[in-house]
Motif scaffolding. Structure first.
Motif, PDB file in Angstrom:
ATOM      1  N   LYS A  31       0.834  -1.201   0.000  1.00  0.00           N
ATOM      2  CA  LYS A  31       0.000   0.000   0.000  1.00  0.00           C
ATOM      3  C   LYS A  31       0.877   1.262   0.000  1.00  0.00           C
ATOM      4  O   LYS A  31       0.598   2.213  -0.717  1.00  0.00           O
ATOM      5  N   ALA A  32       1.954   1.255   0.819  1.00  0.00           N
ATOM      6  CA  ALA A  32       2.841   2.417   0.878  1.00  0.00           C
ATOM      7  C   ALA A  32       3.462   2.683  -0.491  1.00  0.00           C
ATOM      8  O   ALA A  32       3.543   3.836  -0.933  1.00  0.00           O
ATOM      9  N   VAL A  33       3.883   1.622  -1.178  1.00  0.00           N
ATOM     10  CA  VAL A  33       4.494   1.769  -2.498  1.00  0.00           C
ATOM     11  C   VAL A  33       3.514   2.429  -3.460  1.00  0.00           C
ATOM     12  O   VAL A  33       3.882   3.329  -4.232  1.00  0.00           O
ATOM     13  N   GLY A  40      11.972   5.602  -3.869  1.00  0.00           N
ATOM     14  CA  GLY A  40      13.341   5.160  -4.145  1.00  0.00           C
ATOM     15  C   GLY A  40      13.909   4.332  -3.015  1.00  0.00           C
ATOM     16  O   GLY A  40      14.590   3.321  -3.225  1.00  0.00           O
ATOM     17  N   LEU A  41      13.597   4.736  -1.788  1.00  0.00           N
ATOM     18  CA  LEU A  41      14.048   3.997  -0.598  1.00  0.00           C
ATOM     19  C   LEU A  41      13.452   2.591  -0.589  1.00  0.00           C
ATOM     20  O   LEU A  41      14.141   1.620  -0.255  1.00  0.00           O
ATOM     21  N   GLY A  79      14.251  -2.999  -1.197  1.00  0.00           N
ATOM     22  CA  GLY A  79      13.400  -4.135  -1.563  1.00  0.00           C
ATOM     23  C   GLY A  79      12.241  -4.328  -0.607  1.00  0.00           C
ATOM     24  O   GLY A  79      11.887  -5.440  -0.257  1.00  0.00           O
ATOM     25  N   GLU A  80      11.625  -3.220  -0.213  1.00  0.00           N
ATOM     26  CA  GLU A  80      10.487  -3.264   0.720  1.00  0.00           C
ATOM     27  C   GLU A  80       9.186  -3.052  -0.050  1.00  0.00           C
ATOM     28  O   GLU A  80       8.913  -1.949  -0.518  1.00  0.00           O
ATOM     29  N   LYS A 131      16.472   1.476 -10.363  1.00  0.00           N
ATOM     30  CA  LYS A 131      15.209   2.202 -10.172  1.00  0.00           C
ATOM     31  C   LYS A 131      15.344   3.190  -9.003  1.00  0.00           C
ATOM     32  O   LYS A 131      14.845   4.318  -9.073  1.00  0.00           O
ATOM     33  N   ALA A 132      16.037   2.754  -7.940  1.00  0.00           N
ATOM     34  CA  ALA A 132      16.256   3.640  -6.791  1.00  0.00           C
ATOM     35  C   ALA A 132      17.027   4.883  -7.224  1.00  0.00           C
ATOM     36  O   ALA A 132      16.666   6.011  -6.853  1.00  0.00           O
ATOM     37  N   VAL A 133      18.071   4.703  -8.021  1.00  0.00           N
ATOM     38  CA  VAL A 133      18.868   5.834  -8.503  1.00  0.00           C
ATOM     39  C   VAL A 133      17.998   6.774  -9.341  1.00  0.00           C
ATOM     40  O   VAL A 133      18.057   7.996  -9.188  1.00  0.00           O
ATOM     41  N   GLU A 134      17.183   6.210 -10.208  1.00  0.00           N
ATOM     42  CA  GLU A 134      16.279   7.010 -11.046  1.00  0.00           C
ATOM     43  C   GLU A 134      15.345   7.860 -10.163  1.00  0.00           C
ATOM     44  O   GLU A 134      15.158   9.057 -10.404  1.00  0.00           O
ATOM     45  N   LEU A 135      14.791   7.234  -9.127  1.00  0.00           N
ATOM     46  CA  LEU A 135      13.850   7.941  -8.243  1.00  0.00           C
ATOM     47  C   LEU A 135      14.559   8.951  -7.346  1.00  0.00           C
ATOM     48  O   LEU A 135      14.040  10.049  -7.113  1.00  0.00           O
TER      49      LEU A 135
END
Length: 199
Positions: A1-3, A22-23, A28-29, A37-41
């Motif tokens: 839900k948070a995602v 990104g976090l 991977g949560e 993807k994290a770097v992009e965000l």
């Protein structure tokens, strides 16, 4: 839900939403772990004015995770993060100034940045201040101030701060000598991941 909520926020232009999304990808949560993807965000977050996004991106560049390793870029991003109010960014920038890697060494500036990080609630910034006062490097040696900052660090979750505080109680420096309190803080340090506190 948070995602789902962070995705909507990020898509809607929220820099902080992009950082938190990104976090999630970095750790991977709730999603498959994906450093690219994290770097992009984080990039989108940082470009949108999120100091924490700049800090997260700086860490990725420093470690070469999801992006080509570039310590100069990391220092640039830590500077932007710190200027934007990220205590973590100030801490990492302080470490860079202290070590003189990828930036001109300035240990007085490092102490200022550790103070800024500590004041911002970053426990390891408090630990570094405690250590600085304990050994008297670039400040006047002061066991009482070392105890003050180690206490703040330990209370904030820094295993190093708990270990430093344990040593102070074991040796009676800046506090009344108390082996029971020393063991209490060494145990807390060990439980927090400090190998030094475990023996």
């Amino acid at each position: 839900k948070a995602v789902e909520l962070y995705t909507k926020a990020c898509d809607g232009g929220s820099a902080d939403g992009c950082f938190y999304l990104g976090l999630k990808y970095a750790n991977g949560e709730g999603v498959k772990q994906d450093n690219f993807k994290a770097v992009e965000l984080y990039t989108k977050a940082c470009d949108g004015g999120s100091a924490d996004g700049c800090y997260g991106l700086g860490l990725k560049y420093a470690n070469g995770t999801g992006v080509k390793q570039d310590s100069f870029k990391a220092v640039e991003l830590y500077t932007k993060a710190c200027d934007g109010g990220s205590a973590g960014g100030c801490y990492r920038l302080g470490i860079a100034y202290f070590n003189g890697k990828h930036i001109k060494q300035d240990r007085f500036k490092a102490v200022e940045l550790y103070q800024k990080a500590c004041d911002g609630g970053y426990a390891d910034g408090c630990f570094m201040l405690g250590l600085t006062y304990e050994i008297g490097q670039d400040v006047k040696q002061d066991s009482f101030k070392a105890v003050e900052f180690y206490t703040k660090a330990c209370d904030g979750g820094s295993a190093g701060g708990c270990y430093g505080l344990g040593l102070k109680y074991a040796n009676g420096e800046g506090v009344k000598q108390d082996n029971f309190k020393a063991v209490e803080f060494f145990t807390k340090a060990c439980d927090g991941g400090s190998a030094d506190g475990c023996y």
